[in-house]
Design a protein around this motif. Structure first.
Motif, mmCIF file in Angstrom:
data_model
loop_
_atom_site.group_PDB
_atom_site.id
_atom_site.type_symbol
_atom_site.label_atom_id
_atom_site.label_comp_id
_atom_site.label_asym_id
_atom_site.label_seq_id
_atom_site.Cartn_x
_atom_site.Cartn_y
_atom_site.Cartn_z
ATOM 1 N N GLY A 35 0.619 -1.023 0.274
ATOM 2 C CA GLY A 35 0.042 0.128 0.307
ATOM 3 C C GLY A 35 0.563 1.598 -0.130
ATOM 4 N N THR A 38 2.712 2.018 -3.433
ATOM 5 C CA THR A 38 1.980 2.458 -4.675
ATOM 6 C C THR A 38 1.742 4.010 -3.957
ATOM 7 N N VAL A 39 1.672 4.559 -2.914
ATOM 8 C CA VAL A 39 1.708 5.991 -2.992
ATOM 9 C C VAL A 39 2.774 6.407 -3.559
ATOM 10 N N ALA A 42 3.489 6.374 -7.153
ATOM 11 C CA ALA A 42 2.511 7.367 -7.514
ATOM 12 C C ALA A 42 2.868 8.419 -7.918
ATOM 13 N N SER A 43 3.678 9.000 -6.853
ATOM 14 C CA SER A 43 4.155 10.533 -6.324
ATOM 15 C C SER A 43 4.876 10.291 -7.675
ATOM 16 N N PHE A 45 5.248 8.720 -10.332
ATOM 17 C CA PHE A 45 4.181 8.790 -11.911
ATOM 18 C C PHE A 45 3.663 9.590 -12.080
ATOM 19 N N GLY A 46 3.274 11.041 -10.959
ATOM 20 C CA GLY A 46 2.837 12.152 -11.017
ATOM 21 C C GLY A 46 3.747 13.222 -11.503
ATOM 22 N N THR A 47 5.157 13.187 -11.441
ATOM 23 C CA THR A 47 6.440 13.965 -10.835
ATOM 24 C C THR A 47 6.265 14.207 -12.419
ATOM 25 N N LEU A 49 4.397 12.689 -15.099
ATOM 26 C CA LEU A 49 3.536 13.068 -16.219
ATOM 27 C C LEU A 49 4.000 14.486 -16.072
ATOM 28 N N ALA A 50 3.888 15.338 -14.931
ATOM 29 C CA ALA A 50 3.627 16.563 -14.761
ATOM 30 C C ALA A 50 5.401 16.967 -16.196
ATOM 31 N N VAL B 91 -4.395 2.914 -3.205
ATOM 32 C CA VAL B 91 -4.705 3.348 -4.183
ATOM 33 C C VAL B 91 -5.581 4.440 -3.804
ATOM 34 N N CYS B 93 -4.702 7.277 -1.989
ATOM 35 C CA CYS B 93 -3.992 7.690 -1.456
ATOM 36 C C CYS B 93 -3.271 8.173 -3.258
ATOM 37 N N ALA B 94 -2.524 6.694 -3.713
ATOM 38 C CA ALA B 94 -2.213 7.634 -4.931
ATOM 39 C C ALA B 94 -3.274 8.020 -6.078
ATOM 40 N N THR B 97 -2.616 12.430 -4.912
ATOM 41 C CA THR B 97 -1.101 12.189 -5.111
ATOM 42 C C THR B 97 -1.821 12.567 -6.692
ATOM 43 N N LEU B 98 -2.152 11.564 -7.643
ATOM 44 C CA LEU B 98 -1.477 12.157 -8.871
ATOM 45 C C LEU B 98 -2.632 13.273 -8.872
ATOM 46 N N LEU B 101 -1.312 16.589 -8.195
ATOM 47 C CA LEU B 101 0.386 17.048 -8.451
ATOM 48 C C LEU B 101 -0.124 17.534 -10.357
ATOM 49 N N THR B 105 0.089 21.357 -12.418
ATOM 50 C CA THR B 105 1.065 21.963 -12.973
ATOM 51 C C THR B 105 -0.238 22.195 -13.900
ATOM 52 N N TRP B 106 -1.574 21.967 -14.057
ATOM 53 C CA TRP B 106 -2.420 22.013 -15.207
ATOM 54 C C TRP B 106 -2.899 23.013 -15.381
#
Lengths: 207, 107
Positions: A35, A38-39, A42-43, A45-47, A49-50, B91, B93-94, B97-98, B101, B105-106
């Protein structure tokens, strides 16, 4: 260990990996850890994507990525996920030798995956001059994919360590949970890769 | 020592059950390969518009991950309530987060 018959019963229970309290705790603990992982991803992936379009003057994702190698890597890792399923199948049937064989195949596939990744990174660095410092895209790419590669490396050390340490011991209720937690971790590494090949490589090719 | 561990002492009913389980795993593996191939073919052939391709490949990734979690990692089985809480907590939290972010950004 040798005196402890509760860990080496005459007949193995149906789920040797969860037959002891320690096994149950390891199983829950690993899911808790996943779990958190995953977080973490995710951070990253977020970075990514940005920053994925911030290539500065360096190469862009469309110029860099080759789908052939990525497809090969995907198949290697996906197959290694299946071979670890086979290993757990033989663990549940209490067949230690076959379990070791399938774990060995899993390790080989993992090593093959890692070799491809190292080749990929060297290719980017030597042919394109695309490094961690090339652009924001470069930093985000190497951090995300490198973190996954690091997880694969860690998993390989874990697996090989387990296989060697328990080679003479055979399967018992003490080490069955250890093999099972490894296999869950390995599947999770594949889960992360599914998102990497989709979000990084395929979306990078689409633009 | 541990010399009694390679004897395959497992009852036939359980053995049969394990075998059926393995069959399901093979089917889900085949489906995962199919999804992967479709995703790569769609992108490589450049036959679809970007607007459709990206959501489509992401949905296929999510389905594939579902197979991993529910079949390969046994989440569908009994006694997996706590693991489900933990992974869905992760998931959730993920996704936050997404979203965060993405918004900074957008927006």
């Amino acid at each position: 260990m040798s005196q402890d018959h509760s860990l080496n019963p005459e007949t193995m229970p149906n789920e040797p990996e969860k037959a002891t309290l320690e096994g149950k705790n390891k199983f829950l603990g690993l899911w808790f850890f996943l779990g958190g992982e995953t977080v973490l991803f995710a951070s990253l992936f977020g970075t990514y994507l940005a920053l994925r379009n911030s290539a500065a003057d360096g190469p862009t994702s469309e110029e860099l990525f080759g789908l052939g190698l990525v497809f090969l890597m995907t198949i290697l890792l996906l197959t290694s996920s299946l071979t670890s399923v086979y290993a757990m199948y033989h663990m549940k049937n209490n067949n230690f030798k076959k379990m070791q064989v399938w774990l060995g195949i899993t390790a080989l596939l993992g090593i093959a995956f890692l070799t491809c990744e190292i080749y990929e990174f060297t290719h980017y660095i030597t042919e394109y001059g695309f490094t961690f410092r090339s652009s924001a895209f470069g930093s985000a790419f190497y951090t995300l994919v490198g973190f996954h590669g690091g997880h694969v490396t860690f998993g390989l050390f874990w697996l090989i360590g387990l296989m060697i340490r328990n080679a003479k011991r055979g399967l018992n209720l003490y080490n069955a949970p250890k093999f099972n937690t490894f296999s869950l971790y390995w599947h999770f590494i594949d889960v992360v890769w599914v998102f990497i090949f989709t979000v990084v490589y395929l979306m990078g090719k689409v633009g | 020592m541990t010399d009694n561990t390679n004897t395959n002492q497992i009852d036939p009913f359980q053995k049969q059950k394990n075998k059926e389980e393995l069959k399901k795993h093979l089917i889900s593996f085949a489906l995962m390969i199919v999804f992967t191939v479709i995703a790569f073919v769609i992108v490589a052939s450049e036959s679809m518009e970007k607007m459709f391709v990206i959501p489509l490949i992401i949905i296929m990734a999510v389905v594939q991950v579902g197979f991993q979690f529910y079949y390969f990692m046994h989440l569908k089985e009994r006694g997996h309530e706590m693991p489900a809480v933990m992974i869905y907590g992760g998931v959730w939290c993920a996704l936050l987060t997404l979203a965060a972010l993405g918004v900074i950004t957008w927006w």
